[in-house]
Write a protein that holds these residues in place. Structure first.
Motif, PDB file in Angstrom:
ATOM      1  N   VAL A 195      54.431  69.652  20.040  1.00 11.33           N
ATOM      2  CA  VAL A 195      54.599  70.515  21.051  1.00 11.33           C
ATOM      3  C   VAL A 195      53.724  69.858  22.087  1.00 11.33           C
ATOM      4  CG1 VAL A 195      54.303  72.741  22.235  1.00 11.33           C
ATOM      5  CG2 VAL A 195      54.786  72.551  19.726  1.00 11.33           C
ATOM      6  N   VAL A 196      54.367  69.665  23.331  1.00 18.01           N
ATOM      7  CA  VAL A 196      53.735  69.219  24.656  1.00 18.01           C
ATOM      8  C   VAL A 196      54.117  70.296  25.629  1.00 18.01           C
ATOM      9  CG1 VAL A 196      53.250  67.221  26.156  1.00 18.01           C
ATOM     10  CG2 VAL A 196      53.789  66.955  23.762  1.00 18.01           C
ATOM     11  N   LEU A 197      53.017  70.790  26.369  1.00 10.93           N
ATOM     12  CA  LEU A 197      53.161  71.907  27.115  1.00 10.93           C
ATOM     13  C   LEU A 197      52.195  71.659  28.383  1.00 10.93           C
ATOM     14  CD1 LEU A 197      50.777  74.275  27.235  1.00 10.93           C
ATOM     15  CD2 LEU A 197      51.591  74.647  25.050  1.00 10.93           C
ATOM     16  N   ALA A 198      52.655  72.374  29.526  1.00 15.07           N
ATOM     17  CA  ALA A 198      52.074  72.303  31.023  1.00 15.07           C
ATOM     18  C   ALA A 198      52.235  73.708  31.470  1.00 15.07           C
ATOM     19  CB  ALA A 198      52.445  71.210  31.639  1.00 15.07           C
ATOM     20  N   GLY A 199      50.987  74.138  31.981  1.00 10.87           N
ATOM     21  CA  GLY A 199      51.074  75.683  32.403  1.00 10.87           C
ATOM     22  C   GLY A 199      50.541  75.805  33.955  1.00 10.87           C
ATOM     23  N   ALA A 200      51.244  76.615  34.709  1.00  7.99           N
ATOM     24  CA  ALA A 200      51.059  76.717  36.199  1.00  7.99           C
ATOM     25  C   ALA A 200      50.559  78.047  36.438  1.00  7.99           C
ATOM     26  CB  ALA A 200      52.057  76.394  36.902  1.00  7.99           C
ATOM     27  N   GLY A 201      49.226  78.452  35.998  1.00  7.02           N
ATOM     28  CA  GLY A 201      48.607  80.018  36.320  1.00  7.02           C
ATOM     29  C   GLY A 201      49.137  80.602  35.249  1.00  7.02           C
ATOM     30  N   HIS A 202      49.468  80.176  34.177  1.00  7.90           N
ATOM     31  CA  HIS A 202      50.029  81.163  33.035  1.00  7.90           C
ATOM     32  C   HIS A 202      49.429  81.484  32.001  1.00  7.90           C
ATOM     33  CE1 HIS A 202      53.700  83.233  32.136  1.00  7.90           C
ATOM     34  NE2 HIS A 202      53.610  82.978  30.984  1.00  7.90           N
ATOM     35  N   THR A 203      49.605  82.459  31.409  1.00  8.37           N
ATOM     36  CA  THR A 203      48.720  82.885  30.047  1.00  8.37           C
ATOM     37  C   THR A 203      48.822  81.786  28.933  1.00  8.37           C
ATOM     38  OG1 THR A 203      50.501  84.475  29.315  1.00  8.37           O
ATOM     39  CG2 THR A 203      48.604  85.131  30.667  1.00  8.37           C
ATOM     40  N   PRO A 204      47.820  81.437  28.277  1.00 11.49           N
ATOM     41  CA  PRO A 204      47.935  80.563  27.144  1.00 11.49           C
ATOM     42  C   PRO A 204      48.587  81.087  25.927  1.00 11.49           C
ATOM     43  CG  PRO A 204      45.834  81.482  26.984  1.00 11.49           C
ATOM     44  CD  PRO A 204      46.341  82.114  28.396  1.00 11.49           C
ATOM     45  N   PRO A 205      49.381  80.120  25.258  1.00  6.10           N
ATOM     46  CA  PRO A 205      50.185  80.613  24.092  1.00  6.10           C
ATOM     47  C   PRO A 205      49.344  80.895  22.969  1.00  6.10           C
ATOM     48  CG  PRO A 205      50.915  78.350  24.858  1.00  6.10           C
ATOM     49  CD  PRO A 205      49.644  78.780  25.806  1.00  6.10           C
ATOM     50  N   LEU A 206      49.837  81.508  22.017  1.00  5.69           N
ATOM     51  CA  LEU A 206      48.708  81.757  20.993  1.00  5.69           C
ATOM     52  C   LEU A 206      49.527  81.288  19.477  1.00  5.69           C
ATOM     53  CD1 LEU A 206      47.275  85.214  20.255  1.00  5.69           C
ATOM     54  CD2 LEU A 206      48.541  84.296  18.454  1.00  5.69           C
ATOM     55  N   VAL A 207      48.813  80.774  18.737  1.00  6.96           N
ATOM     56  CA  VAL A 207      49.289  80.056  17.590  1.00  6.96           C
ATOM     57  C   VAL A 207      48.785  81.074  16.447  1.00  6.96           C
ATOM     58  CG1 VAL A 207      49.533  78.148  16.054  1.00  6.96           C
ATOM     59  CG2 VAL A 207      49.293  77.935  18.534  1.00  6.96           C
TER      60      VAL A 207
END
Length: 503
Positions: free
Chosen positions: A383-395
């Motif tokens: 999984v490759v991800l990028a966020g713009a001011g968003h809450t982080p994912p949870l594993v």
């Protein structure tokens, strides 16, 4: 000139007050006329010359009063006190009704208040609003409901087996003549022509009398009817009927406003659902589940899952600032644009969000948004991800429950040029990646740090038997985070959860 005594003037004033409040005839019957004072009807004084003639009393003059009747002030005070007490009770009940913000709460409050006004212990309310306008056929008849006070579901079912036309409630619901002011059945079991099924239901439920009242007004029309049940033969007094009628008319107007609000919320939710994916894609190696609720005013939270070339998958969640139709429209445009950028360059989440930020800044410079895009390779569990001011994912997995470390970045539309490093991680077999919007955290009412801790605790408490089902994981997190449910109308926040379980 005669000097009329003070007592006479008080009695005249009291008579006028009584006439104004009770009616002239009623006042005259209740207040005895006050005769003239003895000084006014006494014989003339003897002449000064020493002659003391007998002066007979005229036959047209009232006889002297031996005693003056007491003033009617106590009676008027009792009447005024009764009126004030009734108005105070009505005011308190209407204030409590006005404080309800949902249709269910208003219906329950109406049943309880009506039972108190008519002196009953149990009741039944049927809501059947219908549009009279011919130009609104598509909206239907609105929300219908059957609610009981002191009656179980089985007892309500028994009452529904009685033919509608055989009950006072049914006649009031149908608007038959003579039902506008309510229908009282003071002795049901004593009625010779009572329907046998109605008699059986009354006998089994143990009620002997009823009083039905329509829920109708000139502005709102007929919305339904309420029925209150008495354990013994009885009927409400005229004053009770009057107060209950006033309360029912006010309640009808309040219910009409809540019904319109419910329809508006349903329309907003329907539009929001149409702007989101109708179904989630099926990709080998990953299972998906999503949960979404739109706030009462309509918000801009969204999610997406789209298949990409080479059996890869793009996952996205985001939130547009503001609420209402404009935010929903912006959310739809943003989601559609992200889908296009993901198809073209989905393997580079930073490029996808950079293009999205440029589009937002050029087309809607006054709006901001947060977004997170993840490029997934299920076969490689990458999984490759990028966020713009968003809450982080949870594993969440068998051996860990932790937030993904993401880079700190500003929301879209706040910088002249947005760009932040991407993050890569590998979920283990059997782990679930949870994407969500901050509405899930804000609906808890806690500070953000405590809300994050609650989310972590909720995910860690998912039973092991349900950790292989993304739908079960999402439902457990929602139940734990929001024990009062998602349908609370006192929160304007949207809620979005997107769960991806890797096999």
């Amino acid at each position: 000139m005669l000097d009329i005594g003070l007592l006479v003037r008080v009695h005249v004033d009291a008579l006028i007050v009584a006439q104004n409040h009770m009616g002239v005839c009623d006042a005259i019957r209740r207040i005895a006329p006050v005769g003239k004072l003895a000084a006014m009807s006494a014989p003339h004084l003897p002449k000064v010359a020493g002659i003391d003639p007998e002066v007979p009393v005229s036959t047209h003059t009232s006889a002297p009063l031996t005693e003056v009747p007491g003033p009617p002030g106590a009676f008027i005070q009792d009447r005024l006190a009764g009126w004030v007490s009734d108005l105070t009770t009505l005011h308190e009940l209407t204030e409590r009704l006005a404080g309800t913000s949902t249709l269910d709460d208003a219906l329950n409050e109406l049943l309880r208040a009506g039972a108190a006004l008519v002196g009953a212990r149990r009741g039944l309310l049927v809501l059947e609003p219908a549009h009279e306008q011919a130009h609104e056929p598509a909206r239907g008849e609105g929300p219908s409901a059957t609610l009981g006070l002191g009656l179980s579901h089985a007892e309500l079912g028994l009452l529904e087996t009685v033919p509608r036309a055989a009950t006072a409630l049914g006649r009031v619901l149908d608007g038959l003549p003579g039902t506008a002011d309510g229908v009282a059945s003071p002795d049901l079991l004593g009625e010779q022509d009572l329907d046998p099924r109605h008699r059986e239901a009354a006998t089994r439920l143990g009620y002997a009398a009823s009083y039905a009242l329509p829920l109708a007004s000139e502005a709102a029309g007929r919305l339904g009817a309420a029925l209150w049940l008495y354990d013994e033969p009885a009927e409400p007094a005229q004053k009770q009927r009057h107060l209950a009628g006033l309360y029912a008319r006010y309640a009808t107007e309040h219910l009409a406003r809540l019904i319109e609000l419910e329809r508006a919320r349903a329309d907003v939710a329907a539009v929001a659902e149409e702007l989101l994916p109708s179904r989630l894609p099926r990709i080998s190696g990953v299972q998906l589940a999503a949960r979404h609720r739109t706030g009462p005013r309509g918000g801009g939270d969204w999610y997406d899952a789209l298949p990409l070339p080479d059996r890869t998958l793009g996952l996205a969640v985001g939130s547009v600032g503001g609420s209402g139709p404009s935010a929903m429209a912006a959310m739809g445009r943003l989601r559609a644009s992200l889908r296009a950028y993901a198809v073209m360059e989905g393997e580079d989440p930073v490029a996808v969000l950079s293009d999205l930020e440029l589009l937002l800044r050029l087309t809607e410079p006054a709006r901001t948004a947060t977004a997170l895009f993840a490029y997934c390779e299920p076969a490689a569990r990458k999984v490759v991800l990028a966020g713009a001011g968003h809450t982080p994912p949870l594993v969440l997995g068998e051996r860990r429950c932790e937030f993904v470390e993401t880079t700190l970045s500003a929301p879209l539309g706040m910088l002249a040029c947005w760009e932040a490093p991407s993050v890569e991680f590998s979920p283990a077999p059997g782990e679930t990646v949870l994407l969500y919007t901050d509405g899930l955290l804000r609906r808890t009412g806690d500070p953000m740090d405590r809300a994050f801790a609650r989310l972590h605790s909720a995910a860690a408490s998912v039973p092991k038997a349900g950790r292989h089902d993304p739908a079960a994981v999402a439902d457990h997190v929602l139940r734990t985070m929001l024990p009062d449910g998602l349908d609370r109308s006192d929160s304007a926040e949207d809620v979005v959860i997107l769960a991806a379980h890797f096999d």
